[in-house]
Each structure stands twice: as C-alpha cells, then as structure tokens.
Design a protein around this motif. Structure first.
Motif, mmCIF file in Angstrom:
data_model
loop_
_atom_site.group_PDB
_atom_site.id
_atom_site.type_symbol
_atom_site.label_atom_id
_atom_site.label_comp_id
_atom_site.label_asym_id
_atom_site.label_seq_id
_atom_site.Cartn_x
_atom_site.Cartn_y
_atom_site.Cartn_z
ATOM 1 N N LEU A 38 0.846 -1.194 0.000
ATOM 2 C CA LEU A 38 0.000 0.000 0.000
ATOM 3 C C LEU A 38 0.880 1.241 0.000
ATOM 4 C CD1 LEU A 38 -2.653 -1.056 2.685
ATOM 5 C CD2 LEU A 38 -2.683 -1.453 0.226
ATOM 6 N N MET A 80 5.550 3.876 1.118
ATOM 7 C CA MET A 80 4.681 2.721 1.377
ATOM 8 C C MET A 80 4.229 2.687 2.827
ATOM 9 S SD MET A 80 6.103 -0.349 -0.832
ATOM 10 C CE MET A 80 7.626 -0.323 -1.699
ATOM 11 N N LEU A 81 3.119 2.010 3.013
ATOM 12 C CA LEU A 81 2.659 1.758 4.372
ATOM 13 C C LEU A 81 3.357 0.515 4.916
ATOM 14 C CD1 LEU A 81 0.615 3.879 3.598
ATOM 15 C CD2 LEU A 81 -1.176 2.504 4.627
ATOM 16 N N MET A 82 3.482 0.490 6.223
ATOM 17 C CA MET A 82 4.213 -0.606 6.858
ATOM 18 C C MET A 82 3.330 -1.355 7.829
ATOM 19 S SD MET A 82 7.828 0.983 7.987
ATOM 20 C CE MET A 82 7.147 2.365 8.834
ATOM 21 N N SER A 83 3.642 -2.621 7.947
ATOM 22 C CA SER A 83 3.015 -3.425 8.997
ATOM 23 C C SER A 83 4.052 -3.648 10.087
ATOM 24 C CB SER A 83 2.568 -4.779 8.456
ATOM 25 O OG SER A 83 1.592 -4.601 7.464
ATOM 26 N N ILE A 84 3.706 -3.266 11.283
ATOM 27 C CA ILE A 84 4.588 -3.492 12.429
ATOM 28 C C ILE A 84 3.727 -4.104 13.526
ATOM 29 C CG2 ILE A 84 6.131 -2.418 14.125
ATOM 30 C CD1 ILE A 84 6.566 -0.143 12.109
ATOM 31 N N ASN A 305 12.250 -3.560 4.557
ATOM 32 C CA ASN A 305 11.425 -3.858 5.728
ATOM 33 C C ASN A 305 10.591 -2.649 6.130
ATOM 34 O OD1 ASN A 305 12.506 -6.388 5.807
ATOM 35 N ND2 ASN A 305 14.045 -5.897 7.342
ATOM 36 N N THR A 306 11.222 -1.511 6.150
ATOM 37 C CA THR A 306 10.517 -0.320 6.639
ATOM 38 C C THR A 306 9.910 0.511 5.520
ATOM 39 O OG1 THR A 306 12.514 1.019 6.529
ATOM 40 C CG2 THR A 306 12.104 -0.175 8.576
ATOM 41 N N GLY A 307 10.285 0.247 4.269
ATOM 42 C CA GLY A 307 9.729 0.982 3.147
ATOM 43 C C GLY A 307 10.283 2.384 2.984
#
Lengths: 320, 373
Positions: A38, A80-84, A305-307
């Motif tokens: 995203l 980008m959006l990140m999932s954490i 990883n972090t975008g």
C-alpha cells in the motif's frame, strides 16, 4: 494525470503498469502478481493536527485529492505503508545518508552530488600525471565527492546509507530488532544504461534482480546474502559524530559504489542525449578546468522492511 | 519485523468473465446522403466498397463496414456471357472466398455454398448474395445474438429517398436458436418481416409457427461480423425471391436500381455500383456488439494489525511519528495507492483510490483490485 472524482462513492482505479504490460507481452510467465503493498504518495502527514478534536484531526488529509494511476512503474509507490506488530511505537527508523563515516570518503561534493568518473581519462588522465583528469587532486588524492567508475579495483570513495531511529529518545544501546524495526534488506534502483552497483572495495559486482522497460535496474541486498554491502551497525555511542549520523537506535548500514557502464565509457551518445556540458571542476594539474560532459541521475535506496527510501543525486562525468 | 509487502495466497485471486454490450446504430443517411458519398471509398481493384462514418480523407473517419456482392459458380448468373457479366470472375471469387471462410469445405475439400437454414446437407442454397462485413471497431468480439436489425427499402421503383415500402431484416429468435456448424463460430438465420402495416413479403414465403411472419433471407455470422443477404430479399416471389408483387404495384420485377433487377445488377453492373444501389435502400442498421472482458480479481486483505504505519517522509519528524503524541496513541496511516508486485519486486499493476482511506488498528479492509484483459 488528472485527479480522480471524489464526489461520490470511493472508486478504485486499477491499471497495468508499463512494466506489467511488457511482461504480459513477453508471454514467458514473468507476469505473475504474488504480493501487494500500500502507498500514500499524496499524503502530507504534516496536515495531521494532533491538537484538534479527534474527528477533526485528519479532516484535511481525508480531503486530499488523489491522482489517477500512473502507468510508469517507477512513478508510484514512492512511500509505502508498513506493517509493524506493535501499535505503541512513537519512533520509526529512517534511512540517512552518512557523509562522515570514513573521513571524506563518503562525503558528497560541495555541489551536493556524488560524481562518478566514467573512464580512465576522466579519473586521472589514464594514470599520467598532469593532464585533465578530474577525479584526483594535484596531490594524487581522490577528490571529495568523486567515485572511480572505471577503475573499480582501486580504492575509491563510496556511498553509505545508515538505518535507524534518528532520535535520542530511543538510545543507541536499544536493540532495534526488539522493536521490530530492524532493516535487513535494501533495494537499489539505478539507470542500467549508466552504471551498476559494486561493493565498496570493487571486488563484488551485483547482478540486478530485474531491469524494467525504462532500463531501471533493481538490485536487492540483505544482511544474509550480501555481507559486502549490508553491515550491522554495532556502534552504541550516543549522539552523532564519530562516523554516526543516526542519533538513536541503529540498525544496519549499506555501503556501495557505482561502476560506469560500457556505453558511457565508450560512447558519448547518452551524454549528448541525456546530459550537458560544464567546465567548473579543477583537474589534477590544479590549474585547468577542462570541459566535461555530465548526466545527472538518481539512485534510489529503499529499506525493504521499513519501506523508507532516499534518493541519491549522482552525476556521471566524462572529459571531452 | 516491519514489512511492506504482503503475499497473495491462491485464495486471494479469482478470474472472471464479463460480457459487455454496446448498441451500434447506423442510420441510413450516414450510408447514403449525409456526406454525399465522401465517406464511401471505392478501390481500383473494385472488389468491395468501404463505408466510413465521416469523409474518409479525414483523420476523424472510422471505417464501419464493407459491402460486396458475389454469386456461386453454379448460380444461374454464372451462365451469363463474360462480356455481359461485369466483374463476373471477381464476383464468383468473392462468393467462394466468403463461403470457404464462413461455410467451409465438404469432405472432398470442395467449398460449400451458403445454406438458407444452416442445414448444409440439403435445402435451399443462397447463391446470389450481398455481403456486409462490419469492422472490428463496431463488432468488437462479436455481434450479440438476437440484436441485429436492418430496415431496407423494397420499393419497386428505385427511389433512394423513398422508404415507403420496407421490410425489417433481423436474426429473429437467435438468442435461443443459432447454428454452430461454421468454421468461424456461431451464426444465425436472418429473417425478413413486414414493416408495420405493410404486406411486402409474399405470404407463401412466410414460415410457420413462431416464424409465421418471417421469411428467411440470409445469414449473420456473429463472431466474424459478416451479414450475408440473399438476393431473394430484393426479388419478387415469381422470380425466386420473397417479395410480393404488390411492392411494385403489380409489375413483374422490382427495379433494384438503374433499371436493373437484382439479378441484372449483379451481372450488368460493377460491384461498387451494386453496393451503391444497396446503400440507397438501407434505412438503418442496428445491433449490439459484445466485448468479452476477462478479469483477474486480487483481494488485498488488510488486517487490523497491518499497514498502520507509513514510510512517507512526512510521517516522521526527527524519527517521531507525527500522528501520535505519545506511544499509547493508536498509529494511523492513509491509503491512496495499492501496488501489485511480482516476486522480484517489480510493480506490475497499480490501483488508486479516489480518496484517502484511513487505516488504524481498529479497521480492516479488503480491497478488490480488478484487472481486465
């Protein structure tokens, strides 16, 4: 590209990118969508008002008009959006150019670009003292902000990107992996017509994971597979200085050089097509300012990883 | 560990097929009149005539269909002397070309003639025909079955402006009844029916049952976009056609144009002249085309604990998240774009939302990205 009509229901406009169409046309199975990400390119989070009432905090962000989809694959998904897994994070890592890591070796030129001398003549007059070589100074030392794109086996300046939380509130001694914010792999994008990515010492030459329809080569490096490029930052000294630019918890850093392409070494075609001419750099004789051709481009480094990504301004130069 | 990509599982992808239809109306004035034939292109080879929707020398013009005529080797018209039969060989060649493509060959490899009811074994053969080949621009993937309709003038005396006596040609009932024994796919039978209040078709030529008001007069090939009109449509029943003698006030023949009967026109005038005469008799044509839209739908499922943070440079100020004042605040991010990627991280498709979507840990989404081919 126009904005999308946002007066009614939410519309989701999906198009193939030029690279997607190219792979589809190739018919070799390379068009295979396996994952998604995203993006929020248009969003300016500076408009988020944490002091306002809850319902008003993001009212300006939600009114942001959104562009139609660009079909150029490199023109979208810039951020980008990140999932954490954790929701209670207040700080996130960034990528930051490190210009103080190794004396002046990683420092950009005063013009805020990194020069890549594309041939031996431009580097040092093919090893002949005097003359118009401009990558070295009169003392025989490589100039700040210059990279040897031709003599890749020789010691040269290089680029370094550090990842970590740039805030002293999360001290460097913090194990960033515990925060799920470790950056272990990077992608690098460079115009394949101009150059390629090599290790700092020039001994390892990467192969691009892919080259798209616009000749943008994509390289992927990680701590596991590319120990010549990605290093774990073990320095826990507080603050910046001592070669560190990340104030807080540090993750990894990326070091690399750029080798000039054969096209640039042997031909002026791309310089004439994409570049211009200047004569504002002092040659190794310390006196003359020879005419040279140049092409300005960007090398994009993204933490996978972090975008987070940074664009590095690179100038390929070649003496006339 | 932080991540930006989410893998799509086999359950996140589905392929579908959708049929889209467009209505294609062609008014007779476009075919004959409005542009004083500047939209009609004739070729030096004389094999067919092209109709455009605008004077064809303009870059705005679109090719809409071609008209040509032909008759079979064993047609009575083939017996006319070569001198009298204008372009006789070309007309036979055109008939054979159309027949070999649209009807195919028999077991001996011989070209089969067009058949009135699609039963190639026996029955009436269509040996003198007009062919209308519609451009792909109009037909797209195929003509929608049961949608074709064409109104033609059957006035006995040739009068281009007179649509007083007309018949309606349509693929009546083709939604449920059509043929598939053609090498080019499905085809239907064209029937002529009387226009309202008129009795232009000889009652002995009308069918029975549901076809009580219809007389077979040609074929329509849906995927090929070709209409085959039998010469019987412009011929009196006494001469082998379907028209009643009332259309010309009781005479023995109708003037297809230039003083020719339809048969005479095929033997006595060029293909382009016959095409001109036909165009003057077309009041309108309409049909629906079909586009077969194949789609892949990717379900991008975003769980509550995913994509709540952003790597947008404006998201941070000195590494601190801007949308939070303290760590216990919920993270929030806004989605404007969905990127679909290959395994080697190349962006293959991109979707844009018309407005930003708020994403925080209390929200889940399934974004349905549809790619059409």
């Amino acid at each position: 590209m126009a904005f999308q009509d946002n007066s009614g229901d939410i519309i989701f406009d999906v198009v193939l990118t030029d690279e997607g169409r190219r792979r589809l046309a190739r018919g070799d199975g390379s068009f295979n969508i396996v994952k998604f990400a995203l993006g929020d390119d248009e969003i300016n989070y500076g408009l988020y008002d944490t002091t306002a009432a809850t319902q008003d905090q993001d009212i300006e962000i939600l009114q942001t008009p959104v562009f139609e989809a660009f079909t150029n694959n490199t023109s979208v998904m810039s951020s980008m959006l990140m999932s954490i897994p954790r929701n209670n994070l207040l700080y996130l890592p960034i990528l930051k150019v490190n210009e103080i890591a190794d004396g002046s070796s990683t420092e950009f030129h005063s013009k805020n670009v990194f020069h890549v001398a594309v041939d031996g003549n431009t580097e040092n007059n093919n090893g002949v003292s005097g003359g118009d070589g401009i990558a070295f100074d009169s003392a025989g030392k490589i100039q700040t902000g210059f990279m040897l794109g031709f003599s890749t086996q020789k010691s040269s300046n290089y680029l370094r990107i550090d990842a970590g939380i740039d805030n002293s509130a999360v001290p460097p001694a913090t194990n960033i992996a515990d925060l799920f914010l470790d950056e272990t792999q990077y992608s690098l994008e460079i115009d394949n017509r101009l150059g390629s990515i090599i290790s700092k010492d020039g001994t390892t030459r990467l192969s691009p994971a892919s080259v798209d329809d616009d000749n943008i080569a994509l390289y992927v490096v990680s701590t596991e597979t590319d120990p010549d490029f990605v290093f774990v930052n073990t320095v826990t000294d507080s603050g910046t200085g001592n070669g560190q630019v990340i104030e807080g918890a540090r993750s990894t850093y990326l070091e690399f050089r750029i080798a000039s392409s054969i096209d640039l070494r042997q031909s002026n075609f791309l310089f004439n097509r994409l570049g211009a001419e200047l004569s504002d750099l002092t040659s190794q004789d310390g006196v003359s300012t020879p005419d040279y051709r140049y092409i300005d481009t960007l090398v994009k480094v993204t933490g996978l990883n972090t975008g987070y990504s940074v664009d590095l301004p690179i100038r390929f130069i070649k003496l006339k | 560990m932080a991540s930006t990509f989410k893998n799509l599982s086999p359950n996140d992808k589905i392929s579908t097929k959708t049929l889209l239809h467009e209505a294609i109306p062609l008014t007779g004035t476009i075919l004959s009149g409005t542009y004083t034939d500047l939209n009609i292109k004739n070729y030096s080879h004389g094999m067919f005539q092209s109709v455009y929707d605008y004077p064809y020398l303009s870059s705005s013009a679109n090719h809409i269909f071609d008209i040509t005529v032909g008759f079979a080797n064993d047609s009575a018209l083939s017996a006319s002397s070569p001198v009298a039969a204008a372009q006789q060989k070309k007309k036979i060649n055109l008939y054979n070309q159309m027949a070999q493509v649209l009807v195919g060959y028999d077991k001996t490899g011989s070209i089969q003639p067009f058949d009135e009811d699609g039963n190639l074994v026996d029955g009436t053969k269509l040996k003198e025909n007009i062919f209308l080949s519609f451009s792909r621009l109009l037909v797209k993937d195929e003509v929608k079955r049961g949608s074709f309709q064409m109104t033609v003038s059957v006035t006995g005396a040739y009068d281009p402006a007179n649509f007083g006596k007309t018949v309606v040609v349509s693929d009546f009932g083709a939604v449920n009844e059509y043929r598939i024994n053609s090498p080019v796919g499905e085809y239907g039978i064209l029937y002529a029916s009387n226009s309202s209040g008129q009795t232009n078709i000889d009652s002995t030529k009308l069918g029975a049952g549901v076809l009580a008001n219809h007389a077979a007069c040609g074929l329509i090939y849906y995927q090929a976009g070709v209409v085959v009109l039998s010469g019987s449509l412009f011929t009196l029943s006494g001469s082998g056609g379907i028209l009643s003698s009332s259309v010309d006030g009781g005479g023995s023949a109708i003037d297809f144009g230039d003083g020719f009967t339809f048969s005479d026109a095929l033997t006595g005038s060029s293909i382009s002249s016959s095409a001109n005469l036909l165009r003057a008799r077309i009041q309108n044509i309409q049909f629906n085309n079909t586009v077969e839209l194949n789609s892949s739908i990717y379900f991008c499922r975003i769980n509550h604990n995913e994509y709540n943070y952003s790597a947008n440079p404006t998201y941070l100020s000195q590494s601190q998240i801007r949308v939070k004042q303290e760590s216990s605040d919920s993270p929030v991010a806004y989605v404007t774009t969905v990127g679909l990627y290959s395994a080697d991280n190349q962006l293959l498709a991109v979707g844009k939302l018309s407005e930003p979507l708020r994403k925080d840990p209390t929200i889940e989404y399934t974004l349905r990205a549809r790619l059409d081919y």
